[in-house]
Structures are given as structure tokens and as C-alpha cells.
Design a protein around this motif. Sequence first.
Motif, PDB file in Angstrom:
ATOM      1  N   ALA A 184       0.883  -1.289   0.079  1.00  0.00           N
ATOM      2  CA  ALA A 184      -0.061  -0.135   0.011  1.00  0.00           C
ATOM      3  C   ALA A 184       0.921   1.036   0.058  1.00  0.00           C
ATOM      4  O   ALA A 184       0.375   2.567   0.055  1.00  0.00           O
ATOM      5  CB  ALA A 184      -0.947   0.003   1.262  1.00  0.00           C
ATOM      6  N   VAL A 223      -2.087  -1.833  -4.267  1.00  0.00           N
ATOM      7  CA  VAL A 223      -3.326  -2.048  -3.595  1.00  0.00           C
ATOM      8  C   VAL A 223      -4.529  -1.242  -4.560  1.00  0.00           C
ATOM      9  O   VAL A 223      -5.616  -2.003  -4.732  1.00  0.00           O
ATOM     10  CB  VAL A 223      -3.510  -1.525  -1.897  1.00  0.00           C
ATOM     11  CG1 VAL A 223      -5.112  -1.111  -1.530  1.00  0.00           C
ATOM     12  CG2 VAL A 223      -2.845  -2.290  -0.982  1.00  0.00           C
ATOM     13  N   ILE A 239      -8.414  -7.662  -0.088  1.00  0.00           N
ATOM     14  CA  ILE A 239      -7.309  -7.180  -0.391  1.00  0.00           C
ATOM     15  C   ILE A 239      -6.831  -6.862   1.140  1.00  0.00           C
ATOM     16  O   ILE A 239      -7.256  -6.000   1.632  1.00  0.00           O
ATOM     17  CB  ILE A 239      -7.307  -6.171  -1.373  1.00  0.00           C
ATOM     18  CG1 ILE A 239      -7.893  -6.877  -2.670  1.00  0.00           C
ATOM     19  CG2 ILE A 239      -5.930  -5.511  -1.470  1.00  0.00           C
ATOM     20  CD1 ILE A 239      -8.170  -5.737  -3.793  1.00  0.00           C
ATOM     21  N   ALA A 241      -3.858  -4.809   3.053  1.00  0.00           N
ATOM     22  CA  ALA A 241      -3.098  -3.705   2.382  1.00  0.00           C
ATOM     23  C   ALA A 241      -1.772  -3.642   3.629  1.00  0.00           C
ATOM     24  O   ALA A 241      -1.852  -4.036   4.688  1.00  0.00           O
ATOM     25  CB  ALA A 241      -3.603  -2.257   2.812  1.00  0.00           C
TER      26      ALA A 241
END
Length: 291
Positions: A184, A223, A239, A241
Motif C-alpha cells: 500500500a 493495493v 485485499i 494492505a
Amino acid sequence: MAPGSPDRRVLLFGGRGMLGREILREWGGLGHEIVAPQPSECDVRIAGDVERVTALVQPGIVVNAAAWTDVDGAESRPDDAFLVNALGAENVAAAAAGVGAVVLHVSTDFVFDGRAGRPYDEFDDPCPLTLYGRSKLAGERLVARVAPRHFVVRTAYLYGRGGRNFGSTLLAGIRGGETIRADATRRVAPTWTRAMARQCLRIVGTERYGVWHAASAGETTWVGFAQAMAGRLGRDARIVAADTRALGLAAPRPDCSLLEGRMARLTRIPPMPAWNLALDEYLESEGSEAG
Ligand SMILES: NC(=O)c1ccc[n+]([C@@H]2O[C@H](COP(=O)([O-])OP(=O)(O)OC[C@H]3O[C@@H](n4cnc5c(N)ncnc54)[C@H](OP(=O)(O)O)[C@@H]3O)[C@@H](O)[C@H]2O)c1
């Protein structure tokens, strides 16, 4: 230029790699006659092999997409990385120059440390963070020294069919319902290999030798890329991060090694597409479930 004429005859090293296979597809589709020896037939580390194949093919253009691409592995096996990325690149460029061919050598954003906090253009001084980056920079310099008619084309964050890296395996991961752990932190511009292959062809056509940058326009994070892909696929992906440092990678990654294509602008060739537009085309080409 008729197909089969020396200028259309291309010798491609690394033809079964992620980028190499798209060069075969795109350039071949436009009438280039491409010879792409396998590493078992011609190892770029062996100068005699490279010279022999090059003399046999008599290409007008030599493309070097062969590389040691294991960024983390290069930290513990630097000699292996330098053998392929530095001396191997020199072997390819010297053989190209020997038959009067131009050479297009593929390099990387990892020649930059990312500390500028802005995209790098072709006139910025490199300063690699990693052994992989140092080996690629050494290759760039050796290519430039032995082959005056060279294009060193730096790209970044490649993804595409057949790739084993994060961007390339993401599609299968999202479709398979896997939990995706993504960086991220880093500013990235994911670059589809097919778009890169097309840009390489435009660059060769300029006859402006030297360093070029060719990576997607715009920026996101991994991300953001994963979310964009999941959204287009209509999937509610998990997802997670993560900060770059939490990913436990052996080699440090530049926080921002975005590449600006100043040379494309100066020479008025079309810029690379924005990452999100290329993603649409990639998913379409992969027969996505979107829409
Ligand atoms: N992937 C990225 O995100 C990225 C980012 C920036 C720049 N680049 C650069 O883009 C270029 C292409 O990368 P890629 O992702 O397409 O790499 P890749 O999929 O790992 O392909 C590299 C190819 O090089 C071949 N090769 C390795 N050592 C060789 C040797 N000694 N002799 C002959 N061939 C050899 C490999 O053969 P095998 O098929 O036997 O493995 C493979 O086909 C490289 O210069 C890389 O540094 C990549």
C-alpha cells in the motif's frame, strides 16, 4: 521496407520471458521476422554463442529482453545477476554492433533509489538501491560503450501473461477468491507488457539512440491496482494492505521510482497509455468476466 529485409529481421534474446513473448507477438504481427533462440540454444553469458547466432541471423535489430529478474535473489547471488545483466548485455550489444545492427536493451526503474519523491526522466542520474539495480545499471553502461547505435529502454512494474510476479498473478488470485496481500506504500504505474512491446517498436523507429523511459502513465499503489482489477471483474476481493517493509522482501524497493517518458514527448511519439486504460485492454484480452 519489405518483410525479410535486414531492417525487419530481429534477433530477440529472452523471447519466452514475460516481455519477450509480447515482443514476439506484437512485432511479429507487424511483419517483423523474429528469431528468438532459447537460453539452452544461446546463453547470453557466453560471448561466443551470442556472436555465432548473431552472425548467422544477420539481424537489423537486436533486442535484449533476457535478464536475471530475481530482484531478491540478486542480493544473495550478485555474481549471477551481474553475469547476465551486465556481461550478458555487453555480449549482446557487442555482437549487434559487430553485424551493424541496432540494439534495444531493456532496463529498469530500479536504477533509481526513489528518493527524489517525483518521477524520474531519462536525464536523471541513476543511483540504485539494490544489487539487481546495480547489475542492470552496469549493463546499461556496457551496452552504451560497445554499441553506439543503442536504445536502453527502462521500464517498470511489468505485468502480463506468463509472468510470475505480483501484477501478473493477481488476475488468477482474484478469480480464485484468494486473499491478496498488496503493497500500500510504493507509488507504482503497473505496465502491461503488450503496451511496452508496442512502445519499444515506436522507440526503435525514432533512430534517437540513448536512454528511454517506457512505463504506464499515471500512478497508483499495488493495493489500488488490485482494487481496480477486482472492481472491473465485479469481484469482492479480500485485499490486505501492507507496508512495503512488512512484506519481508530481501531487497529494498524504491518508494517512488516512477518513470517519466520525457523522450517520447520530445520526439513526439505517442506516450504510454495510462495504467488504468491499459488494464482495461489487458482484461479484455484475457477474456475477463467484467461487464
Ligand atoms: N518484470 C518487471 O516488473 C520488470 C520491471 C522493470 C524492468 N524489467 C526488465 O524487463 C526485461 C524483461 O523482464 P521480464 O519480466 O520479461 O523477465 P522474465 O519473464 O524473467 O524473462 C527473462 C528471460 O530471460 C531469459 N534468460 C535469463 N537468463 C538468460 C541467459 N543467461 N541467457 C539467455 N536468456 C536468459 C529467461 O529464460 P528462461 O525462460 O529460461 O527463464 C527469460 O526468458 C528485463 O530486462 C527486466 O530487467 C522487468
